[in-house]
Scaffold this motif. Structure first.
Motif, PDB file in Angstrom:
ATOM      1  N   SER A 163       0.825  -1.209   0.000  1.00 49.42           N
ATOM      2  CA  SER A 163       0.000   0.000   0.000  1.00 49.42           C
ATOM      3  C   SER A 163       0.861   1.261   0.000  1.00 49.42           C
ATOM      4  CB  SER A 163      -0.973   0.000   1.175  1.00 49.42           C
ATOM      5  OG  SER A 163      -0.293   0.115   2.397  1.00 49.42           O
ATOM      6  N   ILE A 164       1.974   1.251   0.728  1.00 53.83           N
ATOM      7  CA  ILE A 164       2.861   2.418   0.741  1.00 53.83           C
ATOM      8  C   ILE A 164       3.391   2.685  -0.659  1.00 53.83           C
ATOM      9  CG2 ILE A 164       5.122   3.250   1.537  1.00 53.83           C
ATOM     10  CD1 ILE A 164       4.478   1.833   4.233  1.00 53.83           C
ATOM     11  N   ILE A 165       3.811   1.638  -1.349  1.00 56.55           N
ATOM     12  CA  ILE A 165       4.328   1.797  -2.707  1.00 56.55           C
ATOM     13  C   ILE A 165       3.232   2.328  -3.632  1.00 56.55           C
ATOM     14  CG2 ILE A 165       5.193   0.528  -4.726  1.00 56.55           C
ATOM     15  CD1 ILE A 165       6.669  -1.308  -2.671  1.00 56.55           C
ATOM     16  N   GLY A 216      11.641   3.191  -4.432  1.00 53.93           N
ATOM     17  CA  GLY A 216      12.733   2.240  -4.578  1.00 53.93           C
ATOM     18  C   GLY A 216      13.121   1.599  -3.256  1.00 53.93           C
ATOM     19  N   PHE A 217      13.173   2.400  -2.198  1.00 56.07           N
ATOM     20  CA  PHE A 217      13.515   1.882  -0.873  1.00 56.07           C
ATOM     21  C   PHE A 217      12.478   0.865  -0.405  1.00 56.07           C
ATOM     22  CE2 PHE A 217      12.740   2.166   3.705  1.00 56.07           C
ATOM     23  CZ  PHE A 217      13.953   1.684   4.187  1.00 56.07           C
ATOM     24  N   PHE A 218      11.197   1.224  -0.482  1.00 55.10           N
ATOM     25  CA  PHE A 218      10.155   0.312  -0.019  1.00 55.10           C
ATOM     26  C   PHE A 218      10.053  -0.926  -0.908  1.00 55.10           C
ATOM     27  CE2 PHE A 218       8.685   4.028   2.389  1.00 55.10           C
ATOM     28  CZ  PHE A 218       8.512   3.435   3.626  1.00 55.10           C
ATOM     29  N   SER A 219      10.275  -0.769  -2.206  1.00 55.52           N
ATOM     30  CA  SER A 219      10.270  -1.931  -3.098  1.00 55.52           C
ATOM     31  C   SER A 219      11.393  -2.890  -2.739  1.00 55.52           C
ATOM     32  CB  SER A 219      10.423  -1.494  -4.556  1.00 55.52           C
ATOM     33  OG  SER A 219       9.316  -0.771  -4.986  1.00 55.52           O
ATOM     34  N   ASN A 220      12.572  -2.339  -2.504  1.00 53.83           N
ATOM     35  CA  ASN A 220      13.722  -3.166  -2.130  1.00 53.83           C
ATOM     36  C   ASN A 220      13.462  -3.877  -0.804  1.00 53.83           C
ATOM     37  OD1 ASN A 220      16.400  -4.158  -2.529  1.00 53.83           O
ATOM     38  ND2 ASN A 220      17.087  -2.721  -0.962  1.00 53.83           N
ATOM     39  N   TYR A 221      12.930  -3.146   0.159  1.00 54.84           N
ATOM     40  CA  TYR A 221      12.622  -3.741   1.452  1.00 54.84           C
ATOM     41  C   TYR A 221      11.551  -4.823   1.304  1.00 54.84           C
ATOM     42  CZ  TYR A 221      11.266  -4.326   6.306  1.00 54.84           C
ATOM     43  OH  TYR A 221      10.983  -4.870   7.528  1.00 54.84           O
ATOM     44  N   GLY A 222      10.530  -4.554   0.493  1.00 53.54           N
ATOM     45  CA  GLY A 222       9.467  -5.534   0.276  1.00 53.54           C
ATOM     46  C   GLY A 222       9.976  -6.808  -0.362  1.00 53.54           C
ATOM     47  N   VAL A 223      10.879  -6.678  -1.338  1.00 51.79           N
ATOM     48  CA  VAL A 223      11.458  -7.858  -1.987  1.00 51.79           C
ATOM     49  C   VAL A 223      12.275  -8.657  -0.966  1.00 51.79           C
ATOM     50  CG1 VAL A 223      13.163  -8.619  -3.693  1.00 51.79           C
ATOM     51  CG2 VAL A 223      11.453  -6.910  -4.314  1.00 51.79           C
ATOM     52  N   PRO A 233       3.015 -15.069  -3.659  1.00 52.58           N
ATOM     53  CA  PRO A 233       3.060 -14.771  -5.094  1.00 52.58           C
ATOM     54  C   PRO A 233       4.391 -14.109  -5.453  1.00 52.58           C
ATOM     55  CG  PRO A 233       1.050 -13.927  -4.079  1.00 52.58           C
ATOM     56  CD  PRO A 233       1.942 -14.368  -2.975  1.00 52.58           C
ATOM     57  N   SER A 234       4.674 -14.024  -6.739  1.00 51.92           N
ATOM     58  CA  SER A 234       5.927 -13.406  -7.186  1.00 51.92           C
ATOM     59  C   SER A 234       5.918 -11.906  -6.893  1.00 51.92           C
ATOM     60  CB  SER A 234       6.124 -13.640  -8.685  1.00 51.92           C
ATOM     61  OG  SER A 234       5.192 -12.879  -9.418  1.00 51.92           O
ATOM     62  N   ILE A 235       7.118 -11.338  -6.896  1.00 47.55           N
ATOM     63  CA  ILE A 235       7.220  -9.902  -6.614  1.00 47.55           C
ATOM     64  C   ILE A 235       6.572  -9.067  -7.716  1.00 47.55           C
ATOM     65  CG2 ILE A 235       9.221 -10.071  -5.116  1.00 47.55           C
ATOM     66  CD1 ILE A 235      10.949  -9.187  -7.479  1.00 47.55           C
ATOM     67  N   GLN A 236       6.488  -9.607  -8.944  1.00 50.10           N
ATOM     68  CA  GLN A 236       5.815  -8.883 -10.018  1.00 50.10           C
ATOM     69  C   GLN A 236       4.316  -8.796  -9.745  1.00 50.10           C
ATOM     70  OE1 GLN A 236       8.185 -11.232 -10.725  1.00 50.10           O
ATOM     71  NE2 GLN A 236       9.755  -9.788 -11.387  1.00 50.10           N
ATOM     72  N   ILE A 237       3.741  -9.873  -9.264  1.00 52.01           N
ATOM     73  CA  ILE A 237       2.313  -9.865  -8.950  1.00 52.01           C
ATOM     74  C   ILE A 237       2.032  -8.944  -7.768  1.00 52.01           C
ATOM     75  CG2 ILE A 237       0.399 -11.302  -8.107  1.00 52.01           C
ATOM     76  CD1 ILE A 237       1.554 -13.577  -9.836  1.00 52.01           C
ATOM     77  N   LEU A 238       2.955  -8.928  -6.794  1.00 53.43           N
ATOM     78  CA  LEU A 238       2.808  -8.044  -5.632  1.00 53.43           C
ATOM     79  C   LEU A 238       3.168  -6.597  -5.960  1.00 53.43           C
ATOM     80  CD1 LEU A 238       4.396 -10.310  -2.863  1.00 53.43           C
ATOM     81  CD2 LEU A 238       1.975 -10.008  -3.405  1.00 53.43           C
ATOM     82  N   LEU A 267       6.157  -5.325  -6.308  1.00 50.22           N
ATOM     83  CA  LEU A 267       7.271  -4.892  -5.485  1.00 50.22           C
ATOM     84  C   LEU A 267       8.570  -4.797  -6.281  1.00 50.22           C
ATOM     85  CD1 LEU A 267       6.678  -7.071  -2.288  1.00 50.22           C
ATOM     86  CD2 LEU A 267       6.051  -4.683  -2.652  1.00 50.22           C
ATOM     87  N   GLY A 268       8.556  -5.230  -7.520  1.00 47.50           N
ATOM     88  CA  GLY A 268       9.775  -5.248  -8.326  1.00 47.50           C
ATOM     89  C   GLY A 268      10.176  -3.865  -8.812  1.00 47.50           C
TER      90      GLY A 268
END
Length: 184
Positions: free
Chosen positions: A75-77, A122-129, A143-148, A150-151
């Motif tokens: 949600s943050i992203i 970018g920071f939150f995506s990296n942390y999420g991955v 699920p994959s990071i693409q589906i989430l 987060l990539g």
């Protein structure tokens, strides 16, 4: 016969595209937030068919706190992306982007804010991955990071750095423009 598109026409097309993207990102952010609230407070079965049919049932059964962390990062992203496009739409709509004098403080400030938001994404995506990879190592099916969605952390971070450099180029352009205005 040659067909030329003027800068004004291109800005109008970009404005329409940005509005469409902004609305889509608002729907996505709202959908994620609604599904977090629905699953957490009303019906835990909602984890099995989260936003865009993402199945978080395994994660929710493993730990509700981890579920909240992953979905909060999502949600943050999504919110940061929506804010980014809100700022772009606002800049294009308020006509603060002057093609006659593109080097001004408003544009420099806009570029810096967009850069910081991109770095935040970018920071939150990296942390999420990293977080989802850690959860996968714990045996949680995700699920994959693409589906989430987060990539792309590296792309967002790169874009943020490029925009910061561009903001400082604009700063120098503003200084040169002021010097020219003073000499005339």
């Amino acid at each position: 016969m040659e067909f030329k598109i003027s800068a004004k026409q291109m800005l109008n097309v970009l404005k329409i595209m940005c509005w469409i993207i902004f609305i889509g990102l608002c729907v996505e952010a709202g959908g994620i937030l609604f599904n977090i609230a629905y699953t957490t407070f009303y019906n835990p079965i909602g984890a099995g068919f989260f936003w865009n049919q993402i199945d978080f049932s395994d994660l929710y059964q493993f730990d509700k706190g981890y579920f909240l962390v992953v979905t909060s990062i999502m949600s943050i992203i999504a919110i940061l992306k929506a804010i980014l496009f809100y700022l772009i739409v606002k800049m294009l709509h308020n006509k603060n982007l002057s093609l006659a004098k593109p080097f001004n403080l408003i544009v420099k400030k806009f570029i810096l804010i967009v850069a910081y938001i991109a770095i935040g994404i970018g920071f939150f995506s990296n942390y999420g991955v990293s977080y989802t990879e850690w959860l996968s190592q714990q045996g949680v099916k995700l699920p994959s990071i693409q589906i989430l969605k987060l990539g792309g952390a590296d792309v967002w971070l790169f874009m943020g750095v490029v925009l910061i450099v561009l903001a400082y180029v604009f700063k120098r352009g503003i200084e040169l423009q002021e010097e020219i205005d003073l000499t005339v």
